[in-house]
Write a protein that holds these residues in place. Structure first.
Motif, short mmCIF file in Angstrom:
data_model
loop_
_atom_site.label_atom_id
_atom_site.label_comp_id
_atom_site.label_asym_id
_atom_site.label_seq_id
_atom_site.Cartn_x
_atom_site.Cartn_y
_atom_site.Cartn_z
N LYS A 41 0.83 -1.20 0.00
CA LYS A 41 0.00 0.00 0.00
C LYS A 41 0.87 1.26 0.00
O LYS A 41 0.56 2.25 -0.67
CB LYS A 41 -0.92 0.00 1.24
N TYR A 42 1.97 1.19 0.75
CA TYR A 42 2.89 2.33 0.78
C TYR A 42 3.52 2.56 -0.59
O TYR A 42 3.71 3.70 -1.01
CB TYR A 42 3.97 2.10 1.82
N ARG A 43 3.84 1.48 -1.29
CA ARG A 43 4.44 1.61 -2.61
C ARG A 43 3.50 2.35 -3.56
O ARG A 43 3.93 3.22 -4.33
CB ARG A 43 4.78 0.23 -3.19
N VAL A 44 2.20 2.03 -3.51
CA VAL A 44 1.22 2.71 -4.36
C VAL A 44 1.17 4.20 -4.03
O VAL A 44 1.18 5.06 -4.91
CB VAL A 44 -0.18 2.07 -4.19
N TRP A 45 1.12 4.50 -2.72
CA TRP A 45 1.09 5.91 -2.31
C TRP A 45 2.37 6.62 -2.73
O TRP A 45 2.33 7.74 -3.26
CB TRP A 45 0.94 6.02 -0.79
N HIS A 46 3.51 5.98 -2.50
CA HIS A 46 4.80 6.61 -2.79
C HIS A 46 4.94 6.91 -4.28
O HIS A 46 5.38 8.00 -4.67
CB HIS A 46 5.93 5.68 -2.33
N ASP A 47 4.55 5.95 -5.15
CA ASP A 47 4.67 6.16 -6.59
C ASP A 47 3.80 7.31 -7.06
O ASP A 47 4.18 8.08 -7.95
CB ASP A 47 4.30 4.88 -7.34
N LYS A 48 2.64 7.45 -6.43
CA LYS A 48 1.73 8.52 -6.82
C LYS A 48 2.17 9.87 -6.27
O LYS A 48 2.11 10.89 -6.96
CB LYS A 48 0.32 8.20 -6.30
N ALA A 49 2.64 9.88 -5.03
CA ALA A 49 2.98 11.15 -4.38
C ALA A 49 4.38 11.64 -4.72
O ALA A 49 4.62 12.85 -4.80
CB ALA A 49 2.85 10.99 -2.86
N CYS A 50 5.32 10.72 -4.92
CA CYS A 50 6.73 11.10 -5.09
C CYS A 50 7.29 10.77 -6.47
O CYS A 50 8.31 11.34 -6.86
CB CYS A 50 7.58 10.41 -4.02
N GLY A 51 6.67 9.83 -7.16
CA GLY A 51 7.21 9.43 -8.44
C GLY A 51 8.57 8.79 -8.27
O GLY A 51 8.86 8.15 -7.27
N SER A 52 9.43 8.97 -9.26
CA SER A 52 10.76 8.38 -9.21
C SER A 52 11.83 9.39 -8.80
O SER A 52 13.01 9.04 -8.67
CB SER A 52 11.12 7.80 -10.59
N ALA A 53 11.41 10.64 -8.61
CA ALA A 53 12.38 11.69 -8.30
C ALA A 53 12.84 11.66 -6.85
O ALA A 53 13.90 12.18 -6.51
CB ALA A 53 11.79 13.06 -8.63
N LEU A 54 12.03 11.06 -5.97
CA LEU A 54 12.32 11.08 -4.54
C LEU A 54 12.01 9.71 -3.95
O LEU A 54 10.99 9.11 -4.27
CB LEU A 54 11.48 12.15 -3.85
N THR A 55 12.91 9.23 -3.10
CA THR A 55 12.70 7.95 -2.43
C THR A 55 12.63 8.19 -0.93
O THR A 55 13.58 8.70 -0.33
CB THR A 55 13.83 6.96 -2.74
N ILE A 56 11.51 7.83 -0.33
CA ILE A 56 11.32 7.99 1.11
C ILE A 56 11.20 6.62 1.74
O ILE A 56 10.25 5.88 1.47
CB ILE A 56 10.07 8.82 1.43
N ASN A 57 12.18 6.25 2.55
CA ASN A 57 12.15 4.98 3.26
C ASN A 57 10.89 4.93 4.13
O ASN A 57 10.62 5.85 4.89
CB ASN A 57 13.41 4.86 4.12
N PRO A 58 10.10 3.85 4.06
CA PRO A 58 8.86 3.77 4.85
C PRO A 58 9.09 3.85 6.35
O PRO A 58 8.17 4.16 7.11
CB PRO A 58 8.26 2.42 4.44
N TYR A 59 10.31 3.55 6.78
CA TYR A 59 10.63 3.65 8.21
C TYR A 59 10.36 5.05 8.72
O TYR A 59 9.88 5.23 9.85
CB TYR A 59 12.11 3.29 8.41
N LEU A 60 10.65 6.06 7.90
CA LEU A 60 10.59 7.44 8.36
C LEU A 60 9.17 7.89 8.70
O LEU A 60 8.93 8.37 9.82
CB LEU A 60 11.22 8.37 7.32
#
Length: 261
Positions: free
Chosen positions: A108-127
């Motif tokens: 679920k986090y991967r879906v949110w991350h791809d939509k919100a951040c795209g490939s330009a930014l990587t946010i570790n889910p730990y944070l």
């Protein structure tokens, strides 16, 4: 003052496709300084009794090894290992130690991350999971008599330590409801082998992940099921959103509603 021990289970970094570990759990064990020494002494006594000898210097009460029977627990019957886990969780309840945690479903986090951040930014889910747990801890401290302060003692994680420290510092000075008003100083990162309360946090966090993942798979073992009431007895849930991804979506929506954003 309260010492807040923080550990994680199921951490695969930015690999969000691990089918064996679909969840990341961040857990916090909140220990009043008045019972800290009692907790450590009692844990050491119970572990020494378990092994019937002096505890090795390199010993670690690690949830994964305790459940699987590896490392120092190799060759020890599963019922004995479960009994040790049970005694440790009961000890936490006796000393009014509280456990706070949040789960993040990686898919679920991967879906949110791809939509919100795209490939330009990587946010570790730990944070984000850590930030939500920190917020719940702060709210919990505000409900206690005298609104005591707290200090984070976090399992050493070199991959994310700098980002966590930046986040905690930013939240300490935030001018909104996310402000960590009860948290002092910086987060202290230590090796878990050096702290029995941190190891107890590891046990709690590991078994919570097992129970949460078993709900997804519907295949809990009796040994894991027996941990549920023990963990529920010490868990403080808080009023904050339970799901980390839902919390992130909520913050995005709130940000859009603010004037000028």
């Amino acid at each position: 003052m309260h010492l807040i021990y923080i550990d994680e289970s199921g951490n695969t970094g930015n690999n969000l496709s691990d089918g064996q570990q679909p969840l990341l759990v961040i857990g916090a064990l909140v220990v009043n300084e008045d019972v800290w020494c009692t907790l450590e002494t009692a844990l050491m006594a119970r572990i020494s009794s378990f092994f019937k000898t002096v505890v090795p210097l390199d010993f670690e009460l690690h949830g994964t090894e305790l459940r699987s029977g590896r490392g120092h627990f190799s060759g020890i019957p599963v019922n004995d290992r479960i009994e040790l886990r049970t005694d440790c969780l009961k000890l936490a309840k006796e000393l009014n130690v509280k456990f706070i945690y949040r789960c993040i479903e990686k898919a679920k986090y991967r879906v949110w991350h791809d939509k919100a951040c795209g490939s330009a930014l990587t946010i570790n889910p730990y944070l984000p999971a850590y930030m939500l747990v920190a917020t719940v801890v702060n709210s919990y401290l505000e409900t206690l008599p005298g609104k005591p302060r707290g200090m984070f003692v976090t399992d050493e994680n070199k991959e994310i330590a700098k980002d966590v420290e930046k986040a905690v510092r930013a939240l300490r000075f935030a001018e909104n409801h996310f402000r960590l008003s009860r948290i002092v100083e910086k987060s202290i990162f230590i090796e878990s082998t050096l702290s029995l309360p941190l190891q107890l946090c590891d046990v709690c966090t590991f078994w919570v992940r097992r129970l949460e993942e078993d709900q997804l798979r519907a295949n809990a073992t009796d040994g894991d099921k027996s941990a549920k009431p023990l963990l529920e007895a010490i868990t403080h849930r808080g009023t904050e959103t339970w799901d980390v991804v839902a919390w992130l979506v909520e913050q995005q929506q709130n940000e859009k509603k603010r004037p000028g954003t």
